[in-house]
Motif scaffolding. Structure first.
Motif, PDB file in Angstrom:
ATOM      1  N   LYS A 553      27.644 -12.180  40.072  1.00 16.76           N
ATOM      2  CA  LYS A 553      29.272 -12.350  39.992  1.00 16.76           C
ATOM      3  C   LYS A 553      29.634 -12.955  41.224  1.00 16.76           C
ATOM      4  O   LYS A 553      29.389 -12.641  42.549  1.00 16.76           O
ATOM      5  N   GLU A 554      30.543 -13.877  41.208  1.00 19.04           N
ATOM      6  CA  GLU A 554      31.329 -14.328  42.544  1.00 19.04           C
ATOM      7  C   GLU A 554      32.130 -13.545  43.333  1.00 19.04           C
ATOM      8  O   GLU A 554      31.792 -13.356  44.584  1.00 19.04           O
ATOM      9  N   PHE A 555      32.769 -12.811  42.521  1.00 15.64           N
ATOM     10  CA  PHE A 555      33.664 -11.759  43.219  1.00 15.64           C
ATOM     11  C   PHE A 555      33.030 -10.278  42.917  1.00 15.64           C
ATOM     12  O   PHE A 555      33.934  -9.565  41.884  1.00 15.64           O
ATOM     13  N   CYS A 556      31.960  -9.735  43.486  1.00 17.97           N
ATOM     14  CA  CYS A 556      31.629  -8.514  43.187  1.00 17.97           C
ATOM     15  C   CYS A 556      31.887  -7.589  44.440  1.00 17.97           C
ATOM     16  O   CYS A 556      31.256  -7.910  45.538  1.00 17.97           O
ATOM     17  N   LEU A 557      32.623  -6.462  44.130  1.00 21.49           N
ATOM     18  CA  LEU A 557      32.978  -5.727  45.168  1.00 21.49           C
ATOM     19  C   LEU A 557      31.528  -4.725  45.652  1.00 21.49           C
ATOM     20  O   LEU A 557      31.741  -4.720  46.846  1.00 21.49           O
TER      21      LEU A 557
END
Length: 1202
Positions: A553-557
């Protein structure tokens, strides 16, 4: 200023010249109360500060006679005994001058000499005093009137002055010349060139001028021609002080050592007859100042900055018995001077105090002093009061001198006519009709209806026509602090970063954090969650789990949090930024839907309810991490991510740590019962009914917690049996206890706050009663009383009554699952372990002990809008990694302020300003249940070729060649690096009243292009990474002139560049850092900061610092390339490939010039030539006839052929 270091003996007032005007300290007040109080220097008269009582002086032996405060908290920069009157002059770092009269040090005058610069030297003349600052010479009368003010060149940096005769003055400083000033004409008459720059001390005898240089040399110059006659190379590092008497010159200073400069305990002594050094004099203090005190013999006084003073003969041996100690209020002595009579010594310290030492009870500063002129005494206090309500009161009670002259108040009638002025009349209609506006400025031709620059004013018609300025509220600047700020301890207040011209480079973060743990910077949008990030980091299983995680995922917390945790691991006390994590956080739709994304205006003004916000954020982050960990797909590009010892095919480890399995039972009044299973990651406290709270009923925290976990409530619910909504009883039972118990306190109103306050008061009274005595609200106990209350039966005696106040929360709780699915919860203390046995043995029977690990609190501060801080119990493993010790300690985390605290402070909640928000309890011995090994999930495959996000990118536009398998970097390999940035948010600044600019919030930058160039091998200079970073956030300024980035380059739909995500490029750089390569570039510190990377210092080779001399300006890459490489780069815009390759060539040039760092002296000469050339060229590269660039080199042929 904090007065903790003040001597308690300084609690008396010294007699002053006008005793009737002196402030009086209340006799009932204890002077020790001043110890922990911050005094406002504008709110307290300086004379009211305590000074030391006079002591008995033994004849012939120097002892302290008086101490006085010149200026509260401002270091003394220079002291000087007046050569004409019995006065001592003191200058401060704030540019303020103060004079004291006589040995009693009565304040004579006090005035400001310079608004910003410190006073560096004082010289007394017959009619006034000369003050020297950085680039200003001021001559003032002893009362403070200015006689002349001579401004020097703003580039000057003056340090010393020497009065050669009554009208001639020499001034020297860090430049390569000395100025001669004529005091009669106030003109510069001569400028003498100095071969060795940096003249900071000057002395004079009947044979020579003596000049002391910062390089450690002392030069002897002719009195007429000022030419160098002799030169002594006294110290290899720097010169601290020197003095001359007769045929002897003595000097002290610093010598160069392997670790830097060190104070030399050998005084260099020179014979001026033979012009050679004699035997050095070894002393027993670290000499910072020295003076000859020729009374009976030519003895020397040697002073250290710590306050030690030693007397010795310059040609003899120093005796340790001749050492006495000055007791400075501040940690350091800043200045030292000897009176002309040699009877008095003056010391000034770093807290603004002046200490007078004398060898007799009634010393004189000069052999022959003239009388000092004092102001006339005030007669007001001696006159009888007059009652103006009595009509027959004779005004002759006030004595008036008999005079025949016209009184000052007898104004002529022509001057007494009232002529008040009103506002200007309205603007002529013709001007308004013909006016043209450009922006907010209007322009119109002059209609010539009135005389130029003359406007008639009318007399006022009524008071209502006056302006309303009187109704404007007074400026808060200069007022006393609001009363509520005194409740909030200083370390809990909101911390802010003060930005200067250099940004953050000169901000002292070490002042706020003296530990090796890393803080987090608060200026980033939505950084209110910093305290919770720290809590998650110091949970060892969570830290290891997050750092082992890597997904596609590009924006994975979880990924971004793992990268941030890695930075916190590498940092050695320097603060980190959560830029990339908060950037990913802002892109998640659920965060916006929950109201967790604050607007900049709301965050700055404190409009958001931070307590509710952080509790919602706590629930969101645990849920998000739980979902991220459940995703099992591992992309090919990130091989090895699934190899973590934490990963399993079932539930996520976040679920194992935080999840609690529950049964929710719904019982209808018809008798039907519905049971369904669920799980939760945290609990919310449910408080008892407020009606019972008024009686002061005692509730244990364990009781409230049990009530909140096993919740029972009446509500409307659908009943399948009744086929309609019916009143039902909802109950909740626990199947399984979590390893980490997370509790949201939900203190969102005065009702909950009153409950905490009431329970803390009840617990306080019970704790005192338990120790054997009743206590009222205002009763105070001494330490001896507490020891008597202690029982010998193993009960812990509290050392202070303050440690029991405002405490309701236990440090440990004991929880047990019963056979009938019930739950027992009780408070647990260390004494209970003796009664019930160790916690580990009871775990076999389903009994668990939870220890408090963290509390997050909301600080109520109406001035700043409040803030969030965390108390965290840092475990042994973290101390072992950071400090090499094994122990546990509670710390306060307030953004970048980190401070160790007592454990009681973590559970003390004064509900007036400190409100609990989140509690974290962990099972005892939690770490032993999990595998805490961290396996780096980033593999070499991230450096291989990858597809571009840009749809229009073609191979003809490729600007780099990816690494092949046989080119993978090794430890110590060189990589040229450069990055370009765009602006997301503009800088917020304000203009002060003095015209200077103050940065409130810096501009928010985002990386737009990252280039890495091979540093060795056959393909040296060819890029292997040239990624343009796509961004979903709005770009305010592309900075095309400096970055080369154009609108559209970062848009996947129209860009022709190799476009990729920030996470993809970040992984490449992380792999290079982890493998141990060395990055070569120009200004890498800022690049790594914006990219959000922490790189060990030994892996950074920054040409900014390689070609830099101390205390000089930084040099641009463009100028260095032109000077050393004969390259003219950065013509119209910057190009990161060009800059990275140029930095590599400069590093090669540095190795060549410095012989691989083995000849620093020869390279120092090269740098001198560089700076001289730069000053001549004004640091500008000459305009090229034909622009040349490294991009045209043959090494790029293979890249351009792709």
């Amino acid at each position: 200023m904090n007065f903790e270091g003040l001597d308690p003996g300084l609690a008396e007032y010294a007699p002053t010249m006008h005793s009737a005007l002196d402030p009086v300290l209340d006799a009932h007040l204890n002077p020790s109360l001043l110890q922990n109080v911050e005094l406002d220097p504008e709110g307290v008269a300086l004379e009211a500060l305590p000074v030391q009582e006079s002591v008995h002086i033994m004849e012939g032996v120097y002892s302290e006679l008086h101490s006085v405060v010149a200026e509260v908290g401002v270091p003394v920069s220079v002291s000087h005994f007046d050569l004409h009157e019995e006065m001592l002059w003191v200058g401060s770092h704030g540019g303020h001058a103060t004079s004291f009269f006589g040995p009693a040090l009565e304040r004579y005058s006090s005035f400001q000499v310079n608004g910003s610069d410190d006073i560096r030297q004082i010289q007394s003349l017959e009619n006034g005093i000369l003050f020297l600052t950085k680039n200003n010479l001021k001559y003032m009368a002893r009362g403070g009137l200015i006689i002349f003010d001579y401004l020097l060149d703003e580039n000057e940096d003056m340090h010393s002055l020497l009065l050669t005769d009554s009208s001639t003055l020499l001034i020297g400083g860090l430049q390569n010349h000395i100025l001669e000033i004529d005091l009669n004409t106030v003109q510069e008459t001569q400028k003498y060139a100095v071969e060795t720059p940096g003249v900071t001390i000057m002395r004079q005898t009947n044979r020579f001028f003596f000049c002391g240089h910062t390089s450690g040399k002392v030069s002897l110059r002719d009195l007429r021609t000022f030419k160098v006659e002799h030169e002594f190379d006294a110290f290899s590092g720097s010169l601290s002080d020197f003095d001359v008497h007769g045929n002897l010159l003595a000097a002290c200073g610093f010598s160069s050592r392997l670790t830097g400069l060190a104070c030399d305990r050998f005084l260099k002594v020179y014979d001026l007859r033979m012009m050679r050094a004699i035997t050095p004099l070894q002393v027993h203090v670290d000499p910072a100042f020295l003076r000859f005190i020729p009374t009976y013999t030519s003895r020397l006084a040697i002073i250290s900055q710590s306050g030690q003073c030693q007397f010795c003969e310059p040609t003899g041996l120093a005796n340790p018995a001749d050492i006495f100690h000055v007791n400075p209020v501040g940690p350091l002595l800043m200045t030292f001077d000897v009176s002309a009579s040699k009877q008095a010594l003056a010391f000034g310290d770093s807290e603004g105090c002046v200490h007078l030492w004398t060898d007799s009870p009634e010393p004189s500063f000069n052999p022959y002093s003239r009388e000092t002129e004092f102001a006339l005494p005030c007669l007001v206090d001696s006159l009888p009061p007059l009652d103006w309500s009595q009509d027959l009161l004779p005004l002759s009670l006030i004595p008036v001198p008999l005079t025949t002259d016209t009184l000052l108040s007898d104004w002529p009638a022509a001057n007494s006519a009232p002529a008040p002025r009103l506002r200007a009349p309205p603007v002529d209609a013709e001007i308004l009709r013909t006016m043209k506006k450009v922006g907010f400025i209007g322009y119109a031709p002059n209609p010539r209806t009135r005389l130029r620059n003359q406007i008639p004013y009318r007399l006022k018609e009524s008071d209502s026509e006056f302006d309303s300025f009187s109704q404007v509220t007074e400026s808060p600047i200069g007022r006393e602090e609001e009363p509520h700020l005194h409740m909030v301890s200083k370390k809990y207040r909101k911390v802010t970063i003060k930005y200067s011209k250099l940004g953050l480079e000169d901000f002292d973060f070490k002042h706020y954090n003296k530990t090796l743990f890393a803080g987090l910077e608060p200026h980033i949008p939505n950084a209110y969650c910093n305290c919770m990030i720290q809590v998650l980091y110091f949970l060892e299983p969570v830290r290891c789990l997050i750092q082992n995680h890597l997904c596609q995922k590009e924006f994975c917390l979880a990924c971004e949090l793992g990268f941030l945790f890695h930075m916190l691991d590498l940092s050695r006390g320097d603060p980190c930024q959560g830029n990339n994590f908060l950037r990913a956080f802002r892109t998640i739709p659920e965060a916006s839907a929950l109201g967790l994304i604050l607007a900049d205006s709301d965050e700055a003004s404190g409009k958001g309810n931070l307590a509710r916000l952080i509790q919602r954020w706590n629930r969101f982050i645990l849920t998000q991490l739980h979902q991220d960990m459940q995703e099992l797909e591992v992309p090919q590009a990130y091989r090895g991510a699934g190899g973590s010892s934490f990963c399993s095919s079932g539930d996520s480890v976040i679920g194992q740590l935080f999840s609690c399995e529950m049964e929710n039972c719904s019982l209808c009044r018809c008798g039907s019962e519905t049971v369904r299973a669920s799980s939760t990651l945290l609990f919310t406290l449910s408080y008892p009914d407020g009606s019972n709270n008024k009686t002061g009923k005692n509730y244990d925290f364990a009781q409230v917690l049990k009530r909140s976990i096993c919740l029972e409530q009446n509500t409307q619910a659908w009943c399948d049996n009744c086929e309609k909504y019916q009143p039902t009883i909802q109950t909740r039972n626990i199947r399984h206890l979590p390893d980490i118990l997370v509790i949201n306190c939900e203190v969102n109103s005065s009702k909950e706050a009153d409950f905490w306050r009431m329970q803390a008061e009840v617990a306080f009274k019970m704790a005192v009663k338990k120790h054997g005595g009743e206590i009222s609200k205002n009763k105070e106990f001494a330490l001896a009383d507490w020891k008597e209350l202690g029982s010998p039966e193993g009960v812990l005696v509290c050392p202070s009554i303050e440690e029991l106040k405002n405490i309701w929360l236990p440090f440990s709780i004991r929880m047990k699952m019963t056979k009938n699915k019930g739950l027992d919860v009780c408070n647990w203390t260390d004494g209970d372990e003796v009664q019930w046995g160790p916690a580990r043995a009871e775990e076999e029977h389903g009994v668990y002990v939870y220890d408090l690990m963290a509390t997050v609190v909301h600080i109520l501060d109406s001035r700043t809008g409040g803030s969030l801080v965390a108390h965290i119990k840092v475990g042994e493993t973290y101390h072992q990694r950071k400090e090499g010790v094994t122990h546990q300690q509670w710390y306060l985390f307030n953004d970048f302020l980190i401070e160790p605290i007592d454990k009681h402070e973590a559970v003390q909640f004064d509900m007036n300003w400190k409100v609990p928000a989140i509690l974290y309890y962990v099972k005892r011995n939690l770490n032993s249940r999990y595998n805490l090994n961290i396996k780096n999930p980033i593999e070499a495959s991230v450096l291989l070729a990858e597809a571009s996000l840009a749809r229009k990118q073609r191979k003809t536009h490729t600007t780099f060649i990816p690494l092949m398998l046989n080119e993978m970097p090794q430890v110590g390999d060189l990589v040229g690096l450069d990055a370009e940035f765009v602006t997301l948010n503009e800088e917020e600044a304000e203009l002060r009243s003095d015209g200077t600019k103050s940065t409130i919030k810096p501009s928010q930058m985002s990386v737009a292009r990252i280039t890495c160039v091979r540093g060795q091998g056959p393909n040296e200079g060819i890029p292997f990474i040239d990624d343009y970073i796509s961004t979903q956030e709005q770009v305010v300024d592309y900075l095309t002139q400096y970055s080369g980035i154009k609108p559209g380059d970062l848009d996947a739909k129209i860009s022709s560049k190799h476009l990729t995500t920030l996470k993809s490029t970040y992984l490449k750089l992380r792999f290079l850092i982890d493998i141990g390569v060395k990055f070569v570039g120009h200004g890498l510190q800022k690049d790594f900061r914006v990219i959000n990377l922490m790189v060990p210092k030994d892996q950074v080779l920054d040409t900014v610092y390689l070609f830099h001399m101390p205390r000089k300006r930084m040099i641009s890459l463009r100028f260095l390339a032109w000077y050393f490489l004969d390259l003219k780069i950065q013509g119209e815009t910057h190009d990161s490939i060009e800059d990275a390759r140029t930095a590599l060539q400069l590093y090669r040039k540095y190795l060549e010039l410095s012989k691989n760092g083995t000849e620093p002296e020869s390279f120092h000469k090269v740098l001198k030539g560089l700076y001289e050339k730069g000053r001549k060229m004004d640091w500008k590269v000459p305009e090229p006839e034909g622009q040349t660039s490294p991009k045209n080199a043959a090494v790029f042929s293979s890249v351009l052929a792709l």
